[in-house]
Design a protein around this motif. Sequence first.
Motif, PDB file in Angstrom:
ATOM      1  N   VAL A 105       0.855  -1.193   0.000  1.00  0.00           N
ATOM      2  CA  VAL A 105       0.000   0.000   0.000  1.00  0.00           C
ATOM      3  C   VAL A 105       0.893   1.245   0.000  1.00  0.00           C
ATOM      4  N   PRO A 106       0.878   2.038  -1.074  1.00  0.00           N
ATOM      5  CA  PRO A 106       1.670   3.278  -1.072  1.00  0.00           C
ATOM      6  C   PRO A 106       1.112   4.272  -0.057  1.00  0.00           C
ATOM      7  N   ILE A 107       1.987   5.041   0.558  1.00  0.00           N
ATOM      8  CA  ILE A 107       1.556   6.085   1.492  1.00  0.00           C
ATOM      9  C   ILE A 107       2.285   7.379   1.154  1.00  0.00           C
ATOM     10  N   LEU A 119      -0.132   1.334  10.874  1.00  0.00           N
ATOM     11  CA  LEU A 119      -1.329   1.536  10.069  1.00  0.00           C
ATOM     12  C   LEU A 119      -2.058   0.236   9.747  1.00  0.00           C
ATOM     13  N   LYS A 120      -1.322  -0.828   9.485  1.00  0.00           N
ATOM     14  CA  LYS A 120      -1.952  -2.035   8.953  1.00  0.00           C
ATOM     15  C   LYS A 120      -2.924  -2.684   9.921  1.00  0.00           C
ATOM     16  N   ALA A 121      -2.547  -2.861  11.179  1.00  0.00           N
ATOM     17  CA  ALA A 121      -3.317  -3.717  12.089  1.00  0.00           C
ATOM     18  C   ALA A 121      -4.354  -2.962  12.913  1.00  0.00           C
ATOM     19  N   ASN A 122      -3.923  -2.036  13.751  1.00  0.00           N
ATOM     20  CA  ASN A 122      -4.845  -1.427  14.716  1.00  0.00           C
ATOM     21  C   ASN A 122      -5.903  -0.539  14.081  1.00  0.00           C
ATOM     22  N   PRO A 123      -5.544   0.415  13.210  1.00  0.00           N
ATOM     23  CA  PRO A 123      -6.594   1.216  12.576  1.00  0.00           C
ATOM     24  C   PRO A 123      -7.528   0.371  11.710  1.00  0.00           C
ATOM     25  N   ALA A 124      -6.969  -0.620  11.005  1.00  0.00           N
ATOM     26  CA  ALA A 124      -7.815  -1.472  10.164  1.00  0.00           C
ATOM     27  C   ALA A 124      -8.756  -2.309  11.013  1.00  0.00           C
ATOM     28  N   TYR A 274      -7.837   0.552   3.093  1.00  0.00           N
ATOM     29  CA  TYR A 274      -6.551   1.197   3.331  1.00  0.00           C
ATOM     30  C   TYR A 274      -6.456   2.561   2.665  1.00  0.00           C
ATOM     31  N   ALA A 275      -7.168   2.755   1.556  1.00  0.00           N
ATOM     32  CA  ALA A 275      -7.210   4.091   0.962  1.00  0.00           C
ATOM     33  C   ALA A 275      -7.858   5.073   1.935  1.00  0.00           C
ATOM     34  N   TYR A 276      -8.925   4.641   2.594  1.00  0.00           N
ATOM     35  CA  TYR A 276      -9.587   5.480   3.597  1.00  0.00           C
ATOM     36  C   TYR A 276      -8.643   5.780   4.759  1.00  0.00           C
TER      37      TYR A 276
END
Length: 325
Positions: A105-107, A119-124, A274-276
Amino acid sequence: MRVVEATGDGLAAVGPADRPEPPAPGRGEVKLQMLAMSVNPADLLLLEGRYGVKPEPPFIPGAEGVARVLEIGEGVTDLAVGDLAIPLPGPAWVERMTLPRAAVVPIPPDADLDQAAMLKANPATALAMLKDIVGLQPGDWVAQNAANSAVGVNVIRLARALGLKTINVVRRPGPEERLYALGADAVLVHDGEGLPPAAPGRAKLAFDAVGGWGTEALAKLCDEGAVIANYGLLSGEPCRMDPSHLVFRDITLKGFWLTKWFREQPKEKVAETYAYLVERLKTGEIGAPVAARYPLERAAEAVAHAARDARDGKVLLITSAHPEA
């Protein structure tokens, strides 16, 4: 290449090791230089042999991190060397990895590396639980325990963005002011003994990271027909809930596991999620505090720190490529 290896025999059975360098990227692949990686409760369970999967030892832990693109393979046109990115597959406690472009996922180039590493685990987890378990409407109440955890903080912030109200349970006084500043509508201090304090609303959905009597306390904060989603094992005890909640109040207890969510969702849904989150990261609407950073060589210290009962913030591992290494 330096990595972190574990045996699954406990939190102390972890340390640096050498592994072969990952291959150069082939067609449709990218090679990443990891910068920072988080130490999550799920990682601790994996190290203790109590997680939902048990890899053959020795294994490399780590579910998430942030990286810089080191090389790009033929056919990859939407990434360039030097771009920041989030790898979706693990294991992440490594210096470098090679992955398909679709698994990256580009950031934004100016993203905060600490927050991107988480970013990957907790916010998702927070976003998927808020959007995919119950059909919530603006103004609905959501309750949670472990509200000052990384998932809990993201639940508060994302719920606010979605127009939802939150009841947040913490075990000891101290984090109330910070949680209210993040957008919490109610913060209750409850150590699991007796009835929880009164809340200003009744929750349609609740998130349980604790188990044990923490589940029962959440049930008392829920409305009739509510759903409690257990996603953590912080107490080390089975979820406990009086049967009257099930029989007379029609409350449902179910589990949530982000790994299973990944398996069940179409790739378009994962990309949309992930875009969100990337947009929320850019605006500062999601994130969690960081307690400490440790180099890979001190992974055992990082794990011990992450396992402390009283800890205010996430523990990160960083590689020698990190700007602050």
